[in-house]
Design an enzyme around this catalytic site. Structure first.
Site, PDB file in Angstrom:
ATOM      1  N   GLY A 113      14.405   3.494  -4.762  1.00 32.94           N
ATOM      2  CA  GLY A 113      14.074   3.898  -4.489  1.00 32.94           C
ATOM      3  C   GLY A 113      13.196   3.056  -2.645  1.00 32.94           C
ATOM      4  O   GLY A 113      14.549   2.753  -1.236  1.00 32.94           O
ATOM      5  N   ARG A 147      -0.622   4.246   1.258  1.00 33.20           N
ATOM      6  CA  ARG A 147      -0.276   3.587   1.207  1.00 33.20           C
ATOM      7  C   ARG A 147      -1.569   2.497   0.858  1.00 33.20           C
ATOM      8  O   ARG A 147      -1.795   1.880   0.065  1.00 33.20           O
ATOM      9  CB  ARG A 147       0.968   2.544   1.316  1.00 33.20           C
ATOM     10  CG  ARG A 147       2.014   3.709   0.682  1.00 33.20           C
ATOM     11  CD  ARG A 147       3.646   2.665   1.357  1.00 33.20           C
ATOM     12  NE  ARG A 147       3.423   1.608  -0.266  1.00 33.20           N
ATOM     13  CZ  ARG A 147       3.732  -0.020  -0.128  1.00 33.20           C
ATOM     14  NH1 ARG A 147       2.589  -0.233   0.989  1.00 33.20           N
ATOM     15  NH2 ARG A 147       3.319  -0.828  -0.837  1.00 33.20           N
ATOM     16  N   GLY A 173      12.747   0.009  -8.504  1.00 36.38           N
ATOM     17  CA  GLY A 173      11.753  -0.992  -8.330  1.00 36.38           C
ATOM     18  C   GLY A 173      12.152  -2.249  -7.153  1.00 36.38           C
ATOM     19  O   GLY A 173      10.587  -3.067  -7.347  1.00 36.38           O
ATOM     20  N   CYS A 202     -12.354  10.964   8.838  1.00 40.99           N
ATOM     21  CA  CYS A 202     -13.716  10.281   7.372  1.00 40.99           C
ATOM     22  C   CYS A 202     -14.002  10.183   6.140  1.00 40.99           C
ATOM     23  O   CYS A 202     -14.125  10.946   5.867  1.00 40.99           O
ATOM     24  CB  CYS A 202     -14.576  11.774   8.238  1.00 40.99           C
ATOM     25  SG  CYS A 202     -14.413  12.589   9.409  1.00 40.99           S
ATOM     26  N   TYR A 219      -3.098   1.661  -2.215  1.00 38.34           N
ATOM     27  CA  TYR A 219      -2.919   0.813  -3.204  1.00 38.34           C
ATOM     28  C   TYR A 219      -3.834  -0.624  -2.310  1.00 38.34           C
ATOM     29  O   TYR A 219      -2.681  -1.770  -2.737  1.00 38.34           O
ATOM     30  CB  TYR A 219      -1.753   0.602  -3.136  1.00 38.34           C
ATOM     31  CG  TYR A 219      -0.472   1.909  -3.703  1.00 38.34           C
ATOM     32  CD1 TYR A 219      -0.618   1.700  -5.252  1.00 38.34           C
ATOM     33  CD2 TYR A 219       0.342   1.633  -3.121  1.00 38.34           C
ATOM     34  CE1 TYR A 219      -0.056   3.033  -5.600  1.00 38.34           C
ATOM     35  CE2 TYR A 219       1.319   2.596  -3.094  1.00 38.34           C
ATOM     36  CZ  TYR A 219       0.992   3.486  -4.696  1.00 38.34           C
ATOM     37  OH  TYR A 219       1.625   4.597  -4.851  1.00 38.34           O
ATOM     38  N   GLU A 277      18.419   2.847  -9.522  1.00 32.75           N
ATOM     39  CA  GLU A 277      17.802   3.976  -9.000  1.00 32.75           C
ATOM     40  C   GLU A 277      16.937   3.044  -8.245  1.00 32.75           C
ATOM     41  O   GLU A 277      15.416   3.461  -8.260  1.00 32.75           O
ATOM     42  CB  GLU A 277      16.974   4.524  -9.719  1.00 32.75           C
ATOM     43  CG  GLU A 277      17.460   4.769 -11.625  1.00 32.75           C
ATOM     44  CD  GLU A 277      16.428   5.817 -12.465  1.00 32.75           C
ATOM     45  OE1 GLU A 277      15.898   5.078 -12.257  1.00 32.75           O
ATOM     46  OE2 GLU A 277      16.650   6.455 -12.872  1.00 32.75           O
TER      47      GLU A 277
HETATM   48  C1  LIG Z   1       9.651   5.651  -8.393  1.00 34.65           C
HETATM   49  C2  LIG Z   1      11.237   5.267  -9.770  1.00 34.65           C
HETATM   50  C3  LIG Z   1      12.133   5.234  -8.863  1.00 34.65           C
HETATM   51  C4  LIG Z   1      11.973   3.921  -7.259  1.00 34.65           C
HETATM   52  O1  LIG Z   1      11.279   2.848  -7.296  1.00 34.65           O
HETATM   53  P1  LIG Z   1      11.400   2.492  -6.533  1.00 34.65           P
HETATM   54  O2  LIG Z   1      10.404   1.160  -6.663  1.00 34.65           O
HETATM   55  O3  LIG Z   1      10.957   3.031  -4.756  1.00 34.65           O
HETATM   56  O4  LIG Z   1      12.927   1.361  -6.130  1.00 34.65           O
HETATM   57  C5  LIG Z   1      13.057   4.702  -9.617  1.00 34.65           C
HETATM   58  N1  LIG Z   1      13.219   5.499 -10.881  1.00 34.65           N
HETATM   59  C6  LIG Z   1      12.033   5.849 -11.252  1.00 34.65           C
HETATM   60  C7  LIG Z   1      12.121   7.390 -12.825  1.00 34.65           C
HETATM   61  C8  LIG Z   1      11.036   6.097 -10.302  1.00 34.65           C
HETATM   62  O5  LIG Z   1      10.111   6.678 -11.190  1.00 34.65           O
END
Ligand SMILES: *Cc1c(COP(=O)(O)O)cnc(C)c1O
Length: 420
Positions: A280, A317, A241, A347, A321, A278
């Site tokens: 991303g 995106r 996150g 479209c 969002y 975690e």
């Molecule tokens: C999407 C997700 C992430 C990664 O989130 P980011 O905002 O991209 O860092 C990590 N853990 C879980 C469980 C997720 O669903």
């Protein structure tokens, strides 16, 4: 650090040492371009801060699942966070190890559970009692014990966009904080489960550390109760996150973020536990751009439009969002800019990539849509029968096709007509 792999050299945007003009000429547009150096730097910022501590990094595959990208992380020793059996298959194909995989997601099927148990994943991040029951049954039928963590919903406000905040009460994710202790008791009593940890994931594009500290405090209070009930918790998974700079956001430096969380957990007397991250978006987002070419300029009474060859099916995106992506000319012109909405050919009125951007462009010019390495290609679709873009990964002065552009024929190759 943002955008640092994508810089102008002699007036032309480059990915590392490769000109974006030559990439567009060689591979066509729209084109996703990733930088191996940027992926590596973003991952290493986590890994360095975790070194020598009981902490590990599990890259969230859903942000960018391209095999070459995952392989860059796998070679650096990364673990992975997956949300489907498909993502597990990708991780294994990219050289990742199942024993470093955590399996998240609110709706795991029995098939996916079997697949993950057979591969030997590190942990199932379970989100409901019903899922505990299913996992217990599936593991029992295989004669295995499933390692589990419960995703607890700490009910903290991550102060991000409502579509990407996941840790509030009114949310489909996780076990409610007040139900979690009881859920742990039930998990501990199931014969084919082994409780190993606790996890949360409070949202995405979070630009402050404070919500994480709040979430960790709530989790650790719960850990103490769970252990008082006789169940050992070996790891605390703080989720992903961490935000990135798309525009003028100022997220904390990754190393500072990691160290602050680890120090906080230490100071609370929980330093003996392993901590999982975690990430991303923060490891892939600014390691990619989307190159697109201007098809037409369309002046209007109220707005001017720059119609480009990328669209909402390529980068969802903005439509999904109202997300902001910086858009820059690949070869900036020394002319007075006009204000354009940058839109695609699909479209739908929602098909826009950027609004009210000052650009000096002419038809045929190339634009770079920044920060497209996370939730970019992975969310793309074939809407309007548009073949998905190619993905290229640049490493120094070389570019490799990580995924070729789809052909139109391939899009309906498995469709059939009704019989006569
Ligand atoms: C999407 C997700 C992430 C990664 O989130 P980011 O905002 O991209 O860092 C990590 N853990 C879980 C469980 C997720 O669903």
């Amino acid at each position: 650090m943002a955008h640092s792999a994508f810089t102008y050299i002699d007036g032309v945007l480059h990915a590392e040492q490769v000109s974006a003009v030559s990439l567009a000429e060689e591979f066509g547009t729209p084109l996703y371009v990733y930088s191996r150096a940027a992926l590596t730097d973003a991952y290493e910022a986590y890994a360095r801060a975790c070194a020598g501590r009981r902490a590990s990094v599990h890259v969230a595959v859903k942000a960018n699942g391209n095999l070459a990208v995952l392989n860059v992380f796998a070679r650096l020793g990364a673990g992975f966070d997956i949300v489907s059996g498909g993502e597990l298959a990708r991780v294994l194909a990219a050289g990742g190890k199942a024993e470093n995989v955590v399996f998240s997601g609110v709706g795991k099927s029995a098939d996916e559970m079997r697949q993950a148990l057979e591969a030997g994943v590190k942990c199932f991040n379970v989100e409901s009692i019903a899922e505990l029951d299913r996992l217990d049954a599936v593991a029992g039928a295989l004669g295995k014990k499933a390692p589990v963590s419960l995703r607890v919903n700490p009910d903290v406000d991550p102060k991000t966009h409502p579509y990407i905040s996941t840790g509030l009460k009114a949310n489909k994710f996780g076990v409610a904080f007040d139900d979690a202790r009881d859920a742990y008791r039930r998990a501990a009593a199931m014969p084919h489960l082994e409780v190993v940890g606790i996890d949360c994931h409070i949202g995405s594009q979070i630009t402050e550390i404070a919500p994480y500290l709040d979430a960790v405090d709530r989790l650790l209070a719960l850990v103490e109760q769970i252990e008082a009930d006789g169940t050992r918790i070996h790891h605390v998974d703080v989720g992903g996150g961490l935000g990135i700079t798309y525009d003028d956001e100022t997220p904390p430096d990754t190393g500072l973020f990691v160290r602050t969380l680890l120090d906080h957990i230490d100071a609370r007397g929980h330093g003996h536990r392993s901590v999982f991250f975690e990430p991303g978006r923060s490891v892939t987002g600014n390691a990619g751009i989307l190159l697109t070419r201007v098809e037409f300029l369309k002046p209007g009474e109220e707005k001017n439009f720059a119609i480009v060859d990328a669209a909402m099916n390529d980068l969802a995106r903005p439509a999904m969002y109202q997300a902001f992506h910086a858009i820059d000319a690949v070869v900036p012109r020394n002319e007075a800019p006009s204000v354009y909405d940058v839109v695609g050919p699909v479209c739908e009125s929602g098909d826009w990539l950027g609004r009210e951007r000052a650009l000096a462009v002419r038809p045929g010019d190339l634009l770079a849509i920044r920060s497209a390495g996370a939730y970019g290609f992975v969310m793309s679709s074939n809407y309007n029968t548009r073949p998905r873009a190619a993905e290229v990964i640049v490493d120094g002065d070389k570019a490799y096709v990580a995924r070729p552009r789809e052909t139109v024929e391939s899009l309906f190759a498995t469709e059939t007509l009704l019989p006569d």
